[in-house]
Design a protein around this motif. Structure first.
Motif, short mmCIF file in Angstrom:
data_model
loop_
_atom_site.label_atom_id
_atom_site.label_comp_id
_atom_site.label_asym_id
_atom_site.label_seq_id
_atom_site.Cartn_x
_atom_site.Cartn_y
_atom_site.Cartn_z
N ILE A 282 0.87 -1.18 0.00
CA ILE A 282 0.00 0.00 0.00
C ILE A 282 0.90 1.22 0.00
N LEU A 283 0.85 1.99 -1.09
CA LEU A 283 1.59 3.24 -1.18
C LEU A 283 0.63 4.37 -0.82
N GLY A 284 0.87 5.04 0.30
CA GLY A 284 0.05 6.18 0.68
C GLY A 284 0.52 7.42 -0.06
N GLU A 434 -13.61 -2.13 8.53
CA GLU A 434 -13.96 -3.15 7.54
C GLU A 434 -13.24 -2.89 6.21
N ILE A 435 -13.16 -1.61 5.81
CA ILE A 435 -12.48 -1.26 4.56
C ILE A 435 -10.99 -1.53 4.68
N TYR A 436 -10.40 -1.18 5.82
CA TYR A 436 -8.97 -1.45 6.02
C TYR A 436 -8.69 -2.96 5.95
N THR A 437 -9.59 -3.75 6.50
CA THR A 437 -9.42 -5.20 6.48
C THR A 437 -9.46 -5.71 5.03
N ILE A 438 -10.40 -5.17 4.24
CA ILE A 438 -10.49 -5.57 2.83
C ILE A 438 -9.23 -5.15 2.07
N MET A 439 -8.70 -3.97 2.39
CA MET A 439 -7.44 -3.55 1.76
C MET A 439 -6.33 -4.54 2.07
N ILE A 449 -1.91 -1.42 -3.99
CA ILE A 449 -2.87 -0.34 -3.71
C ILE A 449 -2.13 0.99 -3.63
N ILE A 450 -2.71 2.00 -4.28
CA ILE A 450 -2.28 3.39 -4.11
C ILE A 450 -3.42 4.08 -3.37
#
Length: 498
Positions: A282-284, A434-439, A449-450
């Motif tokens: 994951i690139l923030g 929940e979204i973080y878990t899916i990521m 992911i960007i």
């Protein structure tokens, strides 16, 4: 002695068809206080506000305004009586100027002729009160989402209201803009303006608000003074359970470089952007509003024409001229503005989920109803979308549940690269987890992911590396172990050079 309330809402009930949305909610607001209204998406917050301001009529219960039993016939009636609303979804008319948007419905005129110059001068005055320098003659559609949000805030403040309702006012703002807004809110509190503050950002709530009322499943769970409660207690009141760590531990194995950008430029927006993303990473992407973060993502996805530069996916150069080519290559893009770009509001949940997945849901070039229904059911369950069913129109969902639909439709293409632009904007603390878990699940598959985000805790909590953009250029790329809020802000404001 208890301070008298400017607004009291007692035993408010509301049903839509057979769905009971509010089940006897109580809420009160005192002059000169900032009162947070909190709850998960679908808890009933927006419905309660719509009843207060005359958009919906309650089935049962009473509203008292300044001690008098009151029912407003419309938002205009409420505003005329001193109650202004800053909505979560922007109400900007893009082809009108900034000044014209600020005076919409209250145009200054003489014998039907607009007093354009006077409106421009007053619009500048109201914006300067917010610390914003902006060309008020520009069409509002040319501005960023954050700048448009500041117009909404200035417009509401200009009404000299006694009650100001703020629904996620900082969702599209940078930290600098948020600090400016908080200064204005403090001033309004000193002027005895009462503010109902709806936000999912806990830090804001505990920094700015005097009291917190929590709704859950359409019911009042309780009201607490912020000085007498805690983050964990409020979360438990909201979700009915312990939420655990805010950011789940990153468990993906990071592999080789999978996606690469070389010297990408769009004239007038950004120049010579180069970076890479590895498998499972994951690139923030951080930076101030207007730095060019969204424009970079749009150029990658093909919705904005690039001036120059090259893009590589898994070692192969991509020639993306339109979003359909990006989708075909396995790139998904959750846009910043879900209302205008992410959803077709008049269509159902099922239809919105199907839009980027037509090929996968078809059989011999004909849509398979069976596949479509199975897919929509899967996404509704996986993302815990609160809806009456797959046929419910998306426009009737809460903001956070709309965002989940946007998320779901892109997960359907099983993207190997997923671009997320403010993915948790307007999403409650439980849904964020929940979204973080899916990521995390996506990166465990080896997908990349960007993530563009204005929330620095989110950037630090979920990113493996962080790219900071300053005035259309890469200011820094920081490893997670070396990144701090201070270092990110230093780079974002031009204090550090890559």
């Amino acid at each position: 002695m208890k301070q008298s309330s400017i607004i009291e809402m007692k035993n408010i009930h509301k049903s839509f068809y057979s769905v009971e949305v509010l089940k006897g909610v109580d809420f009160d607001l005192r002059a000169g206080e900032i009162h947070a209204l909190m709850g998960e998406n679908g808890a009933g917050k927006s419905t309660l506000i719509k009843i207060l301001t005359g958009i919906h009529e309650s089935n049962q219960g009473d509203i008292y305004y300044k001690g008098n039993k009151t029912v407003f016939s419309s938002p205009k009636d409420a505003e005329k009586n001193g109650i202004a609303v800053i909505h979560q979804e922007l109400n900007i008319i893009p082809y009108l100027t900034v000044a014209e948007n600020m005076f919409l419905g209250k145009e200054l005129n003489t014998f039907g002729l607009l007093k354009t110059r006077e409106m421009n001068v007053k619009a500048e005055k109201y914006l300067k009160r917010l610390g914003i320098e902006m060309d008020v003659k520009l069409p509002a559609g040319e501005l960023s989402v954050g700048q448009q949000q500041m117009i909404e805030i200035a417009r509401a403040i200009a009404a000299n209201s006694e009650v100001l309702i703020m629904d996620e006012p900082t969702a599209a703002l940078t930290d600098r803009e948020i600090d400016t807004l908080f200064t204005v809110i403090d001033q309004l509190r000193k002027e005895n303006v009462a503010i109902i503050y709806i936000s999912h950002r806990m830090e804001e709530i505990f920094k700015m608000c005097d009291r917190i009322t929590v709704l859950r499943d359409g019911q009042s769970i309780g009201t607490k003074y912020t000085t007498d409660t805690s983050f964990d207690e409020i979360v438990k009141m909201m979700v009915g359970r312990e939420i655990g760590e805010r950011y789940p531990a990153r468990t993906a194995t990071i592999g080789d470089v999978f996606f690469k950008v070389e010297n990408l430029s769009v004239k007038g927006h950004f120049s010579n952007i180069s970076f890479d993303v590895r498998k499972g990473e994951i690139l923030g992407v951080a930076g101030l509003m207007g730095a060019g973060r969204t424009e970079i993502m749009e150029a990658i996805f093909g919705s904005r024409k690039k001036s120059s530069g090259k893009i590589y996916l898994n070692g192969q150069e991509l020639h993306i001229r339109a979003p359909k080519q990006a989708i075909a290559a396995g790139i998904g893009f959750i846009t910043e503005d879900r209302k205008d770009e992410g959803l077709i509001l008049g269509l159902s949940v099922r239809e919105n989920l199907a839009v980027p997945n037509l090929k996968a849901l078809s059989q011999s070039a004909i849509m398979s109803t069976k596949k479509e229904k199975a897919f929509s059911k899967e996404m509704i369950e996986k993302l815990k979308i609160k809806t009456a069913g797959p046929e419910q129109e998306v426009k009737n969902l809460s903001g956070g549940n709309q965002q989940k639909v946007v998320f779901g439709k892109w997960l359907g293409i099983d993207p190997t690269l997923l671009i997320l632009d403010e993915p948790t904007r307007g999403v409650d603390v439980g849904a964020k987890k929940e979204i973080y878990t899916i990521m995390n699940e996506e990166t465990m598959k080896g997908h990349s992911i960007i993530m563009v985000s204005s929330e620095l805790p989110e950037i630090l909590g979920m990113s493996d590396r962080i790219m900071v953009i300053h005035e259309g250029k890469v200011a820094a790329i920081l490893e997670k172990t070396d990144a701090t809020q201070e270092k990110i802000m230093e780079a974002a404001t031009g204090g550090n050079k890559a």
